[in-house]
Design a protein around this motif. Structure first.
Motif, short mmCIF file in Angstrom:
data_model
loop_
_atom_site.label_atom_id
_atom_site.label_comp_id
_atom_site.label_asym_id
_atom_site.label_seq_id
_atom_site.Cartn_x
_atom_site.Cartn_y
_atom_site.Cartn_z
N ALA A 14 1.16 -1.46 -0.02
CA ALA A 14 0.12 -0.29 -0.04
C ALA A 14 1.05 1.08 -0.40
O ALA A 14 0.56 1.94 -0.82
CB ALA A 14 -1.35 0.47 1.36
N SER A 15 2.36 1.68 0.55
CA SER A 15 3.06 2.45 0.73
C SER A 15 3.29 2.65 -0.13
O SER A 15 3.49 4.27 -0.96
CB SER A 15 4.44 2.47 2.02
OG SER A 15 5.39 3.18 1.98
N LEU A 16 4.37 1.46 -1.01
CA LEU A 16 4.37 1.40 -1.98
C LEU A 16 3.28 2.21 -3.33
O LEU A 16 3.73 2.80 -4.50
CB LEU A 16 5.40 -0.08 -3.04
CG LEU A 16 6.35 -0.34 -2.26
CD1 LEU A 16 6.79 -2.04 -2.68
CD2 LEU A 16 7.51 -0.01 -2.41
N ARG A 17 2.59 1.29 -3.67
CA ARG A 17 1.36 2.15 -4.26
C ARG A 17 0.72 3.11 -4.31
O ARG A 17 0.79 4.21 -5.68
CB ARG A 17 0.45 1.55 -4.40
CG ARG A 17 -0.87 1.73 -5.00
CD ARG A 17 -2.31 0.96 -4.68
NE ARG A 17 -1.98 -0.65 -5.34
CZ ARG A 17 -2.03 -2.02 -4.16
NH1 ARG A 17 -2.55 -1.87 -3.08
NH2 ARG A 17 -1.03 -3.79 -4.68
N GLN A 18 1.06 4.11 -3.44
CA GLN A 18 0.82 5.13 -2.70
C GLN A 18 1.65 6.35 -3.40
O GLN A 18 2.02 7.47 -3.62
CB GLN A 18 0.36 5.77 -1.15
CG GLN A 18 0.11 7.13 -0.98
CD GLN A 18 -0.29 7.42 0.84
OE1 GLN A 18 0.42 7.02 1.45
NE2 GLN A 18 -0.83 8.56 1.28
N ARG A 19 3.26 5.95 -3.08
CA ARG A 19 3.93 6.69 -3.46
C ARG A 19 4.41 6.79 -4.87
O ARG A 19 4.86 7.66 -5.72
CB ARG A 19 5.11 5.97 -2.43
CG ARG A 19 5.02 6.32 -0.93
CD ARG A 19 6.10 5.98 -0.41
NE ARG A 19 6.53 4.74 -0.56
CZ ARG A 19 7.60 3.93 -0.04
NH1 ARG A 19 8.77 4.81 -0.55
NH2 ARG A 19 7.79 2.29 0.01
N TYR A 20 3.85 5.40 -5.78
CA TYR A 20 4.33 5.28 -7.07
C TYR A 20 3.04 6.21 -7.62
O TYR A 20 3.72 7.00 -8.56
CB TYR A 20 4.34 3.80 -7.28
CG TYR A 20 4.28 3.92 -8.55
CD1 TYR A 20 5.79 4.16 -9.55
CD2 TYR A 20 3.18 3.72 -9.59
CE1 TYR A 20 5.05 3.41 -10.43
CE2 TYR A 20 2.81 3.10 -10.85
CZ TYR A 20 4.48 3.50 -11.96
OH TYR A 20 4.59 3.18 -13.04
N ALA A 21 1.65 6.46 -7.16
CA ALA A 21 1.13 7.43 -7.74
C ALA A 21 1.31 8.57 -7.45
O ALA A 21 1.13 9.21 -8.19
CB ALA A 21 -0.64 6.94 -7.29
N GLN A 22 2.43 8.75 -6.29
CA GLN A 22 2.39 10.24 -6.33
C GLN A 22 3.69 10.50 -7.28
O GLN A 22 3.47 11.76 -8.24
CB GLN A 22 2.48 10.77 -4.88
CG GLN A 22 3.38 11.92 -5.14
CD GLN A 22 2.53 13.20 -4.74
OE1 GLN A 22 1.19 13.51 -4.45
NE2 GLN A 22 2.04 13.53 -5.71
N ALA A 23 4.57 10.11 -7.64
CA ALA A 23 5.46 10.18 -8.45
C ALA A 23 5.52 10.08 -9.69
O ALA A 23 5.46 11.02 -11.04
CB ALA A 23 6.49 8.69 -8.35
N VAL A 24 4.19 8.62 -10.31
CA VAL A 24 3.47 8.94 -11.95
C VAL A 24 3.16 10.93 -11.95
O VAL A 24 3.27 11.04 -13.10
CB VAL A 24 2.52 8.29 -11.61
CG1 VAL A 24 1.71 8.10 -13.36
CG2 VAL A 24 2.97 6.74 -11.52
N ARG A 25 2.16 10.94 -11.11
CA ARG A 25 2.03 12.28 -10.88
C ARG A 25 2.10 13.80 -10.86
O ARG A 25 2.43 14.16 -11.76
CB ARG A 25 0.12 12.74 -9.45
CG ARG A 25 -1.02 12.29 -10.06
CD ARG A 25 -1.47 12.49 -8.58
NE ARG A 25 -1.05 12.60 -7.03
CZ ARG A 25 -0.93 10.99 -6.34
NH1 ARG A 25 -1.96 10.19 -6.88
NH2 ARG A 25 -0.68 11.25 -5.03
N ASP A 26 3.71 13.47 -10.41
CA ASP A 26 4.74 14.53 -10.14
C ASP A 26 5.59 14.33 -11.92
O ASP A 26 6.30 14.83 -11.81
CB ASP A 26 5.58 13.98 -9.30
CG ASP A 26 5.03 14.78 -7.90
OD1 ASP A 26 3.77 15.20 -7.86
OD2 ASP A 26 5.18 14.01 -6.45
#
Length: 53
Positions: A14-26
């Motif tokens: 879940a942590s990886l998923r959240q941080r990955y989604a943020q990296a994609v947005r950025d």
């Protein structure tokens, strides 16, 4: 995606998923690469946190 009953593993994913989604947005390729390396270290397949459902 592999199903697991391990709460710690699910929390890590879940942590990886959240941080990955943020990296994609950025549009942050460096952070995405770091997340892939972290996942490999943890024994988590990239598909477990990169699949956007």
């Amino acid at each position: 995606m592999a199903s697991s009953n391990d709460p710690q593993r699910e929390t890590l994913i879940a942590s990886l998923r959240q941080r990955y989604a943020q990296a994609v947005r950025d549009d942050d390729a460096e952070t995405k690469q770091a997340l892939f390396k972290e996942a490999v270290y943890l024994g988590i397949q990239p598909q477990e946190f990169t699949a956007m459902s």
